[in-house]
Write a protein that holds these residues in place. Structure first.
Motif, PDB file in Angstrom:
ATOM      1  N   LYS A  82      15.805  59.116 -38.675  1.00  0.00           N
ATOM      2  CA  LYS A  82      16.492  60.391 -38.898  1.00  0.00           C
ATOM      3  C   LYS A  82      16.171  61.419 -37.821  1.00  0.00           C
ATOM      4  O   LYS A  82      16.906  62.376 -37.650  1.00  0.00           O
ATOM      5  CB  LYS A  82      16.094  60.966 -40.255  1.00  0.00           C
ATOM      6  N   ASP A  83      15.050  61.241 -37.132  1.00  0.00           N
ATOM      7  CA  ASP A  83      14.596  62.216 -36.141  1.00  0.00           C
ATOM      8  C   ASP A  83      14.717  61.654 -34.732  1.00  0.00           C
ATOM      9  O   ASP A  83      14.655  60.437 -34.533  1.00  0.00           O
ATOM     10  CB  ASP A  83      13.134  62.602 -36.397  1.00  0.00           C
ATOM     11  N   PRO A  84      14.847  62.537 -33.736  1.00  0.00           N
ATOM     12  CA  PRO A  84      14.873  62.078 -32.342  1.00  0.00           C
ATOM     13  C   PRO A  84      13.533  61.461 -31.939  1.00  0.00           C
ATOM     14  O   PRO A  84      12.488  61.805 -32.483  1.00  0.00           O
ATOM     15  CB  PRO A  84      15.138  63.351 -31.542  1.00  0.00           C
ATOM     16  N   ILE A  85      13.596  60.551 -30.976  1.00  0.00           N
ATOM     17  CA  ILE A  85      12.402  59.902 -30.440  1.00  0.00           C
ATOM     18  C   ILE A  85      12.310  60.263 -28.964  1.00  0.00           C
ATOM     19  O   ILE A  85      13.295  60.149 -28.231  1.00  0.00           O
ATOM     20  CB  ILE A  85      12.486  58.367 -30.589  1.00  0.00           C
ATOM     21  N   ILE A  86      11.123  60.681 -28.537  1.00  0.00           N
ATOM     22  CA  ILE A  86      10.907  60.929 -27.108  1.00  0.00           C
ATOM     23  C   ILE A  86      10.969  59.579 -26.404  1.00  0.00           C
ATOM     24  O   ILE A  86      10.328  58.616 -26.824  1.00  0.00           O
ATOM     25  CB  ILE A  86       9.560  61.626 -26.869  1.00  0.00           C
ATOM     26  N   PHE A  87      11.753  59.512 -25.335  1.00  0.00           N
ATOM     27  CA  PHE A  87      12.031  58.232 -24.677  1.00  0.00           C
ATOM     28  C   PHE A  87      11.611  58.302 -23.215  1.00  0.00           C
ATOM     29  O   PHE A  87      12.411  58.599 -22.331  1.00  0.00           O
ATOM     30  CB  PHE A  87      13.520  57.900 -24.823  1.00  0.00           C
ATOM     31  N   THR A  88      10.328  58.052 -22.974  1.00  0.00           N
ATOM     32  CA  THR A  88       9.784  58.035 -21.614  1.00  0.00           C
ATOM     33  C   THR A  88       8.920  56.789 -21.451  1.00  0.00           C
ATOM     34  O   THR A  88       8.642  56.084 -22.427  1.00  0.00           O
ATOM     35  CB  THR A  88       8.917  59.281 -21.336  1.00  0.00           C
ATOM     36  N   ASN A  89       8.473  56.549 -20.230  1.00  0.00           N
ATOM     37  CA  ASN A  89       7.593  55.402 -19.976  1.00  0.00           C
ATOM     38  C   ASN A  89       6.294  55.501 -20.774  1.00  0.00           C
ATOM     39  O   ASN A  89       5.707  54.489 -21.143  1.00  0.00           O
ATOM     40  CB  ASN A  89       7.246  55.313 -18.486  1.00  0.00           C
ATOM     41  N   ASP A  90       5.838  56.724 -21.022  1.00  0.00           N
ATOM     42  CA  ASP A  90       4.567  56.926 -21.715  1.00  0.00           C
ATOM     43  C   ASP A  90       4.687  56.898 -23.232  1.00  0.00           C
ATOM     44  O   ASP A  90       3.673  56.854 -23.929  1.00  0.00           O
ATOM     45  CB  ASP A  90       3.949  58.261 -21.292  1.00  0.00           C
ATOM     46  N   THR A 110      23.074  56.143 -24.137  1.00  0.00           N
ATOM     47  CA  THR A 110      24.105  56.903 -24.841  1.00  0.00           C
ATOM     48  C   THR A 110      24.341  58.249 -24.171  1.00  0.00           C
ATOM     49  O   THR A 110      25.481  58.688 -24.029  1.00  0.00           O
ATOM     50  CB  THR A 110      23.707  57.104 -26.317  1.00  0.00           C
ATOM     51  N   SER A 111      23.267  58.916 -23.771  1.00  0.00           N
ATOM     52  CA  SER A 111      23.348  60.204 -23.064  1.00  0.00           C
ATOM     53  C   SER A 111      22.504  60.099 -21.803  1.00  0.00           C
ATOM     54  O   SER A 111      21.351  60.526 -21.789  1.00  0.00           O
ATOM     55  CB  SER A 111      22.826  61.346 -23.935  1.00  0.00           C
ATOM     56  N   PRO A 112      23.054  59.503 -20.732  1.00  0.00           N
ATOM     57  CA  PRO A 112      22.262  59.285 -19.514  1.00  0.00           C
ATOM     58  C   PRO A 112      21.607  60.569 -19.006  1.00  0.00           C
ATOM     59  O   PRO A 112      22.187  61.643 -19.057  1.00  0.00           O
ATOM     60  CB  PRO A 112      23.293  58.767 -18.511  1.00  0.00           C
ATOM     61  N   GLY A 113      20.374  60.417 -18.540  1.00  0.00           N
ATOM     62  CA  GLY A 113      19.625  61.547 -18.013  1.00  0.00           C
ATOM     63  C   GLY A 113      18.729  62.215 -19.040  1.00  0.00           C
ATOM     64  O   GLY A 113      17.823  62.950 -18.685  1.00  0.00           O
ATOM     65  N   SER A 114      18.962  61.956 -20.310  1.00  0.00           N
ATOM     66  CA  SER A 114      18.150  62.563 -21.359  1.00  0.00           C
ATOM     67  C   SER A 114      16.903  61.712 -21.596  1.00  0.00           C
ATOM     68  O   SER A 114      16.925  60.500 -21.423  1.00  0.00           O
ATOM     69  CB  SER A 114      18.964  62.663 -22.653  1.00  0.00           C
ATOM     70  N   SER A 118      18.360  60.356 -29.708  1.00  0.00           N
ATOM     71  CA  SER A 118      18.770  60.939 -30.982  1.00  0.00           C
ATOM     72  C   SER A 118      19.120  59.809 -31.944  1.00  0.00           C
ATOM     73  O   SER A 118      19.320  58.668 -31.522  1.00  0.00           O
ATOM     74  CB  SER A 118      19.979  61.849 -30.770  1.00  0.00           C
ATOM     75  N   PRO A 119      19.205  60.093 -33.240  1.00  0.00           N
ATOM     76  CA  PRO A 119      19.572  59.039 -34.188  1.00  0.00           C
ATOM     77  C   PRO A 119      20.886  58.361 -33.791  1.00  0.00           C
ATOM     78  O   PRO A 119      21.872  59.024 -33.489  1.00  0.00           O
ATOM     79  CB  PRO A 119      19.710  59.790 -35.513  1.00  0.00           C
ATOM     80  N   GLY A 120      20.851  57.037 -33.733  1.00  0.00           N
ATOM     81  CA  GLY A 120      22.023  56.256 -33.360  1.00  0.00           C
ATOM     82  C   GLY A 120      22.119  55.956 -31.876  1.00  0.00           C
ATOM     83  O   GLY A 120      22.911  55.111 -31.463  1.00  0.00           O
ATOM     84  N   ASP A 121      21.326  56.633 -31.045  1.00  0.00           N
ATOM     85  CA  ASP A 121      21.367  56.409 -29.598  1.00  0.00           C
ATOM     86  C   ASP A 121      20.668  55.107 -29.225  1.00  0.00           C
ATOM     87  O   ASP A 121      19.769  54.638 -29.917  1.00  0.00           O
ATOM     88  CB  ASP A 121      20.695  57.558 -28.845  1.00  0.00           C
ATOM     89  N   VAL A 122      21.090  54.558 -28.080  1.00  0.00           N
ATOM     90  CA  VAL A 122      20.512  53.317 -27.561  1.00  0.00           C
ATOM     91  C   VAL A 122      19.856  53.612 -26.217  1.00  0.00           C
ATOM     92  O   VAL A 122      20.406  54.341 -25.395  1.00  0.00           O
ATOM     93  CB  VAL A 122      21.595  52.228 -27.397  1.00  0.00           C
ATOM     94  N   GLY A 123      18.685  53.023 -26.030  1.00  0.00           N
ATOM     95  CA  GLY A 123      17.964  53.181 -24.772  1.00  0.00           C
ATOM     96  C   GLY A 123      17.542  51.831 -24.227  1.00  0.00           C
ATOM     97  O   GLY A 123      17.468  50.834 -24.952  1.00  0.00           O
TER      98      GLY A 123
END
Length: 154
Positions: A82-90, A110-114, A118-123
């Motif tokens: 339900k919540d966003p996840i920080i998406f970095t190498n660390d 899903t949102s390049p550069g971010s 967010s919920p539902g996004d793919v990385g």
């Protein structure tokens, strides 16, 4: 008469002693119950946080794509919480067959550069690994959620 008064007095003393012991036990039980309820609330809050930041590995287990010239594989994760996840190498750790592997890059598809899923996004997590065959891959987020995929790296 003295005998009767002595007997009554000892019964009163015993009665008061039993009341004191009962009050002491009731106090201990009340305190213990309160502490248990506080710990249950803390565990519930921690579990709610973990559940609100959930993800899944969505690679095809039969064909995990490998870039042999770069020596990397790509793992795709989807935020199913339900919540966003920080998406970095660390913010993630990848373990393949029991060994920690280095994360080369993370790409928000899903949102390049971010750097937030967010919920539902793919990385995409690109890791430095250049071996083929069947492997056990574990991805762990910074909040302790882990997912495992057993698949074939081609």
């Amino acid at each position: 008469m003295i005998y009767l008064a002595s007997s009554a007095m000892s019964e009163i003393v015993m009665f008061v002693a039993v009341l004191l012991i009962a009050a002491f036990v009731a106090g201990i039980l009340t305190t213990s119950t309160y502490k248990i309820s506080l710990n249950i609330n803390k565990k519930g809050d921690a579990l709610a946080t973990k559940l609100s930041q959930d993800f899944e590995i969505i690679n095809d287990p039969g064909d995990i794509v490998r870039n042999s010239s770069a020596g990397t594989i790509a793992l795709y994760i989807k935020n199913t919480g339900k919540d966003p996840i920080i998406f970095t190498n660390d913010s993630f750790t990848v373990i393949i067959d029991g060994s920690i592997v280095e994360i080369n890059t993370t790409n928000q598809l899903t949102s390049p550069g971010s750097n937030i899923l967010s919920p539902g996004d793919v990385g995409e997590i690109v890791v430095n690994y250049n071996e083929t065959g069947y492997h056990r891959i574990k991805v762990i987020s910074e909040c302790g959620i882990s997912r495992i995929i057993r698949g074939y790296i081609s």
